[in-house]
Design a protein around this motif. Sequence first.
Motif, PDB file in Angstrom:
ATOM      1  N   GLY A 110       0.769  -1.240   0.000  1.00 55.18           N
ATOM      2  CA  GLY A 110       0.000   0.000   0.000  1.00 55.18           C
ATOM      3  C   GLY A 110       0.792   1.276   0.000  1.00 55.18           C
ATOM      4  N   VAL A 111       2.136   1.207  -0.020  1.00 59.37           N
ATOM      5  CA  VAL A 111       2.921   2.443   0.055  1.00 59.37           C
ATOM      6  C   VAL A 111       3.236   3.027  -1.323  1.00 59.37           C
ATOM      7  N   GLY A 112       2.828   2.346  -2.386  1.00 60.86           N
ATOM      8  CA  GLY A 112       2.989   2.927  -3.717  1.00 60.86           C
ATOM      9  C   GLY A 112       4.074   2.311  -4.572  1.00 60.86           C
ATOM     10  N   LYS A 113       4.549   1.131  -4.229  1.00 58.00           N
ATOM     11  CA  LYS A 113       5.645   0.498  -4.998  1.00 58.00           C
ATOM     12  C   LYS A 113       5.229   0.220  -6.440  1.00 58.00           C
ATOM     13  N   THR A 114       4.102  -0.461  -6.591  1.00 57.81           N
ATOM     14  CA  THR A 114       3.631  -0.806  -7.928  1.00 57.81           C
ATOM     15  C   THR A 114       3.241   0.452  -8.703  1.00 57.81           C
ATOM     16  N   HIS A 115       2.646   1.400  -8.018  1.00 61.79           N
ATOM     17  CA  HIS A 115       2.264   2.669  -8.634  1.00 61.79           C
ATOM     18  C   HIS A 115       3.476   3.315  -9.307  1.00 61.79           C
ATOM     19  N   LEU A 116       4.588   3.425  -8.591  1.00 63.84           N
ATOM     20  CA  LEU A 116       5.781   4.062  -9.140  1.00 63.84           C
ATOM     21  C   LEU A 116       6.410   3.219 -10.243  1.00 63.84           C
ATOM     22  N   ALA A 117       6.370   1.896 -10.074  1.00 68.67           N
ATOM     23  CA  ALA A 117       6.911   1.016 -11.113  1.00 68.67           C
ATOM     24  C   ALA A 117       6.134   1.181 -12.417  1.00 68.67           C
ATOM     25  N   VAL A 118       4.812   1.233 -12.312  1.00 63.84           N
ATOM     26  CA  VAL A 118       3.976   1.414 -13.498  1.00 63.84           C
ATOM     27  C   VAL A 118       4.198   2.802 -14.107  1.00 63.84           C
ATOM     28  N   THR A 119       4.327   3.807 -13.271  1.00 63.06           N
ATOM     29  CA  THR A 119       4.593   5.168 -13.750  1.00 63.06           C
ATOM     30  C   THR A 119       5.842   5.206 -14.615  1.00 63.06           C
ATOM     31  N   LEU A 120       6.922   4.595 -14.119  1.00 59.97           N
ATOM     32  CA  LEU A 120       8.175   4.579 -14.878  1.00 59.97           C
ATOM     33  C   LEU A 120       8.029   3.742 -16.144  1.00 59.97           C
ATOM     34  N   GLY A 121       7.300   2.639 -16.040  1.00 59.87           N
ATOM     35  CA  GLY A 121       7.114   1.772 -17.193  1.00 59.87           C
ATOM     36  C   GLY A 121       6.334   2.447 -18.305  1.00 59.87           C
ATOM     37  N   ILE A 122       5.267   3.136 -17.951  1.00 64.48           N
ATOM     38  CA  ILE A 122       4.453   3.825 -18.960  1.00 64.48           C
ATOM     39  C   ILE A 122       5.255   4.944 -19.620  1.00 64.48           C
ATOM     40  N   HIS A 123       6.021   5.665 -18.823  1.00 65.28           N
ATOM     41  CA  HIS A 123       6.856   6.726 -19.397  1.00 65.28           C
ATOM     42  C   HIS A 123       7.880   6.133 -20.366  1.00 65.28           C
ATOM     43  N   ALA A 124       8.437   4.980 -20.022  1.00 62.88           N
ATOM     44  CA  ALA A 124       9.393   4.326 -20.916  1.00 62.88           C
ATOM     45  C   ALA A 124       8.730   3.931 -22.237  1.00 62.88           C
ATOM     46  N   VAL A 125       7.499   3.423 -22.157  1.00 60.39           N
ATOM     47  CA  VAL A 125       6.754   3.082 -23.377  1.00 60.39           C
ATOM     48  C   VAL A 125       6.566   4.315 -24.238  1.00 60.39           C
ATOM     49  N   GLU A 126       6.209   5.429 -23.615  1.00 60.72           N
ATOM     50  CA  GLU A 126       5.969   6.663 -24.361  1.00 60.72           C
ATOM     51  C   GLU A 126       7.230   7.178 -25.038  1.00 60.72           C
ATOM     52  N   GLN A 127       8.393   6.798 -24.497  1.00 63.31           N
ATOM     53  CA  GLN A 127       9.658   7.211 -25.088  1.00 63.31           C
ATOM     54  C   GLN A 127      10.204   6.188 -26.078  1.00 63.31           C
ATOM     55  N   GLY A 128       9.409   5.163 -26.361  1.00 64.06           N
ATOM     56  CA  GLY A 128       9.785   4.225 -27.405  1.00 64.06           C
ATOM     57  C   GLY A 128      10.388   2.918 -26.944  1.00 64.06           C
ATOM     58  N   GLN A 193      21.952  -6.814 -19.363  1.00 62.86           N
ATOM     59  CA  GLN A 193      21.418  -6.777 -20.722  1.00 62.86           C
ATOM     60  C   GLN A 193      20.124  -5.964 -20.793  1.00 62.86           C
ATOM     61  N   ARG A 194      19.324  -6.064 -19.746  1.00 57.48           N
ATOM     62  CA  ARG A 194      18.042  -5.381 -19.684  1.00 57.48           C
ATOM     63  C   ARG A 194      17.877  -4.748 -18.305  1.00 57.48           C
ATOM     64  N   SER A 195      17.097  -3.692 -18.228  1.00 58.24           N
ATOM     65  CA  SER A 195      16.775  -3.103 -16.928  1.00 58.24           C
ATOM     66  C   SER A 195      15.599  -3.832 -16.301  1.00 58.24           C
ATOM     67  N   VAL A 196      15.627  -3.904 -14.975  1.00 61.33           N
ATOM     68  CA  VAL A 196      14.566  -4.581 -14.229  1.00 61.33           C
ATOM     69  C   VAL A 196      14.073  -3.648 -13.128  1.00 61.33           C
ATOM     70  N   ILE A 197      12.768  -3.568 -12.959  1.00 58.85           N
ATOM     71  CA  ILE A 197      12.180  -2.930 -11.783  1.00 58.85           C
ATOM     72  C   ILE A 197      11.577  -4.034 -10.933  1.00 58.85           C
ATOM     73  N   ILE A 198      11.956  -4.065  -9.666  1.00 55.49           N
ATOM     74  CA  ILE A 198      11.451  -5.053  -8.715  1.00 55.49           C
ATOM     75  C   ILE A 198      10.612  -4.349  -7.666  1.00 55.49           C
ATOM     76  N   THR A 199       9.457  -4.918  -7.326  1.00 56.45           N
ATOM     77  CA  THR A 199       8.738  -4.476  -6.129  1.00 56.45           C
ATOM     78  C   THR A 199       8.586  -5.669  -5.203  1.00 56.45           C
ATOM     79  N   SER A 200       8.803  -5.433  -3.925  1.00 61.38           N
ATOM     80  CA  SER A 200       8.707  -6.532  -2.954  1.00 61.38           C
ATOM     81  C   SER A 200       8.287  -5.999  -1.594  1.00 61.38           C
ATOM     82  N   ASN A 201       7.457  -6.778  -0.926  1.00 56.53           N
ATOM     83  CA  ASN A 201       7.062  -6.427   0.441  1.00 56.53           C
ATOM     84  C   ASN A 201       8.011  -7.031   1.467  1.00 56.53           C
TER      85      ASN A 201
END
Length: 249
Positions: A110-128, A193-201
């Motif tokens: 509930g502290v916003g981990k997935t929220h921030l991960a999705v935010t960064l992911g969507i921005h990355a999509v928008e940048q190609g 080789q690739r970037s990874v975003i991890i969220t964990s409780n």
Amino acid sequence: MSVYEETLNSLTTLGLSHIRDNIDQLLPGINGKEVSYLDFLHNIMNSELTARDKRARERRLSSAEFPYMRTPDDYDYAFNNSVTKRQINQLLDLAWIESAYNIIFLGPSGVGKTHLAVTLGIHAVEQGYKVTFVTMDKLIKLLKTEEISVRARQRLRKIMNSDLVIIDEIGFQPISRQESNLFFQVISNLYEQRSVIITSNKGFEEWAELLQDPVITTAILDRLTHHSEIFNMTGDSYRLKNRDTILKE
């Protein structure tokens, strides 16, 4: 066949579908102005390229399979100051993707981990960039069915070919030693080789128990944290604080 019909056929053959589908709108709008032939060509080609960029973005968004849409401004930085707006704005330059760096969000539900991960992911999509979002539970299921499921193999191939992989909710479901080995293979193949975003409780000190193998845990964490930015997020649950209720005071 008229010149108009021949033109439509030629546009179809050339794959200029946006110009073909909007030719009636494009021609009057441009012909109403005194423009050169070169300017006319430039304008309609820009229209086609803009439409293609939009379609490509929509395909990348659909392929990423985000659980919801979020923007940087959607996050309540005042509610949880474990992560600052300045830090997220720095990450939005996406230079870390080019360097295959990882972002790790740790903290209670509930502290916003997935929220921030999705935010960064969507921005990355928008940048190609090509991005894939997958929960840990889903990833394990894909890995366990890879040998018998064409769909699982295709999905895993897409994950491994992404510029950014978001693995959400590590720690919410128990993991066997065999599953930990499968997860290690994924992280090992993505490493540098690739970037990874991890969220964990779970904090890193709890991962050995979670993965049921201290050696594998060390190997996974070494690769995840070698080039990484780690956010230890604390605080109350945003969802609980802002929950809807059916009872009125």
